[in-house]
Design a protein around this motif. Structure first.
Motif, PDB file in Angstrom:
ATOM      1  N   PHE A   1      29.421  37.973  52.280  1.00  0.00           N
ATOM      2  CA  PHE A   1      30.417  39.018  52.070  1.00  0.00           C
ATOM      3  C   PHE A   1      30.723  39.809  53.346  1.00  0.00           C
ATOM      4  N   ALA A   2      29.705  40.254  54.059  1.00  0.00           N
ATOM      5  CA  ALA A   2      29.960  41.086  55.239  1.00  0.00           C
ATOM      6  C   ALA A   2      30.663  40.294  56.335  1.00  0.00           C
TER       7      ALA A   2
ATOM      8  N   ALA B   1      38.264  43.458  49.282  1.00  0.00           N
ATOM      9  CA  ALA B   1      37.320  44.572  49.126  1.00  0.00           C
ATOM     10  C   ALA B   1      37.144  44.950  47.658  1.00  0.00           C
TER      11      ALA B   1
ATOM     12  N   TRP C   1      35.095  41.825  45.890  1.00  0.00           N
ATOM     13  CA  TRP C   1      33.797  41.371  46.370  1.00  0.00           C
ATOM     14  C   TRP C   1      32.865  42.491  46.813  1.00  0.00           C
ATOM     15  N   LEU C   2      33.408  43.670  47.110  1.00  0.00           N
ATOM     16  CA  LEU C   2      32.525  44.756  47.567  1.00  0.00           C
ATOM     17  C   LEU C   2      31.524  45.193  46.498  1.00  0.00           C
ATOM     18  N   PRO C   3      31.908  45.335  45.208  1.00  0.00           N
ATOM     19  CA  PRO C   3      30.881  45.697  44.208  1.00  0.00           C
ATOM     20  C   PRO C   3      29.768  44.660  44.097  1.00  0.00           C
ATOM     21  N   TYR C   4      30.123  43.380  44.182  1.00  0.00           N
ATOM     22  CA  TYR C   4      29.090  42.341  44.090  1.00  0.00           C
ATOM     23  C   TYR C   4      28.169  42.383  45.308  1.00  0.00           C
ATOM     24  N   GLY C   5      28.749  42.583  46.499  1.00  0.00           N
ATOM     25  CA  GLY C   5      27.917  42.659  47.691  1.00  0.00           C
ATOM     26  C   GLY C   5      26.995  43.868  47.677  1.00  0.00           C
ATOM     27  N   CYS C   6      27.497  45.007  47.174  1.00  0.00           N
ATOM     28  CA  CYS C   6      26.627  46.191  47.076  1.00  0.00           C
ATOM     29  C   CYS C   6      25.525  45.988  46.049  1.00  0.00           C
TER      30      CYS C   6
ATOM     31  N   THR D   1      34.597  32.955  49.665  1.00  0.00           N
ATOM     32  CA  THR D   1      34.833  34.040  50.626  1.00  0.00           C
ATOM     33  C   THR D   1      35.012  33.505  52.050  1.00  0.00           C
TER      34      THR D   1
ATOM     35  N   ALA E   1      34.305  39.457  55.384  1.00  0.00           N
ATOM     36  CA  ALA E   1      35.113  40.678  55.381  1.00  0.00           C
ATOM     37  C   ALA E   1      35.481  41.090  56.803  1.00  0.00           C
TER      38      ALA E   1
END
Length: 358
Positions: free
Chosen positions: A180-181, A247, A250-255, A102, A184
């Motif tokens: 991730f954040a 998004a 990687w967004l599901p993994y970060g959440c 990332t 992003a």
């Protein structure tokens, strides 16, 4: 019957998931391997260093954590149990390679932002080696956090070998923020700036245009068309694809990193393989969408493929020979078609020179 139906549906879902995971693995290996060969054999690519780094990270992930996700279980799709030492090694690799990927994507986006927005200021660009050293230092730090988590449960209890279900313990929010954040936000800022620059360039009138006269025809020509387009729409395609793919993967993994450990463990396999699909998407998104990469790939493909033998026409049916025969028939109409002399290119050249001399 209901139990049998439920078991068959579960087995079918597991089989489909395993097939999709194998396709993601094969796509990651073939796509990144091909793109790496193209980048290494094509001089002049401005972001070749960052592209090659991204391919190497994806290949490392495809050779280490993705096979573990296929064979080991849980959290993988297989049934091979891992001992505690192998489980900790899998945790460390996962916790280090995912941020390296990332952050590498964010570094590639920032490099393209500098090349497009500030092409004439080379002093403002940091050295790629320095940037990637910082990326791997942050990845090693985040991987070390996984070693501070709770130890894997001994057999026969299922050993959770990922960073989602207890692998990082209280450090999971910090890991999600840095892995991730932060990438992003950097990616969104870089590609958002690229889109704004492209849209301003599309709205700017070209140089050398004349001012139109204040007539009825000129007023009518300024009326909007029936199907108006957003200026810079084509330039928005690449930023939208880059940000959207990041998004979506990687967004599901970060959440899941921010969710409680029990809920994260329930969705572990699904969100993990959604994140792994980014390794297979990168060669197409950052390689084939770039025109220099497509041209280099076509050039290398033409060199690698065997060339078909050239079909040579007989000398008697060569266009130049036929033209010379027709010219000879026109000059000597007394001769029939069967009695017309046959001229070779050498004789024709001699005859033309003689005629010019006379």
């Amino acid at each position: 019957t209901a139990n049998n139906t439920g078991m068959s549906a579960t087995e079918l879902a597991g089989s489909v998931g395993l097939i999709l995971a194998v396709l993601v693995e094969v796509g990651a290996v073939l796509g990144n391997g091909t793109l790496l060969v193209v980048v290494l054999r094509t001089p002049g690519l401005q972001d070749a260093f960052y592209l090659a780094h991204l391919c190497v990270v994806d290949l490392l992930a495809a050779a280490s954590i993705m096979p573990l996700g296929l064979l080991a279980g849980p959290p993988g799709l297989g049934s091979v149990p891992l001992d505690p030492s192998s489980c900790r090694a899998a945790r460390f690799l996962s916790a280090a390679l995912l941020p390296a990927c990332t952050l590498g994507v964010a570094a590639l986006g920032l490099a393209r932002y500098r090349l497009i927005v500030h092409p004439l200021r080379p002093g403002a660009r940091p050295a790629p080696a320095l940037v990637l050293t910082a990326v791997w230092a942050a990845a090693a730090l985040l991987g070390a956090l996984s070693l501070l988590g709770p130890p894997p449960a001994p057999p026969p209890a299922p050993a959770r070998c990922s960073v989602l279900a207890g692998g990082l313990g209280p450090f999971r929010p910090l890991w999600a923020l840095l892995a991730f954040a932060l990438p992003a936000l950097l990616l969104l800022a870089a590609y958002g700036s690229i889109f704004l620059v492209a849209r301003r360039a599309a709205l700017r009138p070209p140089r050398g245009t004349r001012l139109r006269s204040d007539s009825l025809d000129s007023r009518l020509s300024f009326l909007p068309s029936l199907r108006p387009r957003l200026p810079g729409g084509k330039a928005a395609l690449a930023p939208a694809l880059a940000v959207g793919q990041f998004a979506a993967c990687w967004l599901p993994y970060g959440c899941a990193c921010l969710a409680p450990a029990a809920r994260a463990a329930a969705a572990e396999a699904a969100v993990t393989w959604v994140a792994y699909s980014a390794f297979a998407a990168h060669p197409f998104l950052y390689g084939l969408l770039q025109r220099p990469v497509r041209l280099a790939l076509g050039r290398l493909t033409r060199r690698a493929l065997p060339r078909p033998p050239k079909v040579r026409m007989p000398q008697a049916w060569h266009p130049r020979t036929l033209l010379q025969r027709l010219q000879g028939l026109r000059k000597d109409p007394a001769l029939g078609p069967s009695e017309a002399p046959e001229q070779t290119p050498e004789l024709a050249g001699q005859s033309s020179s003689v005629s010019e001399a006379t």
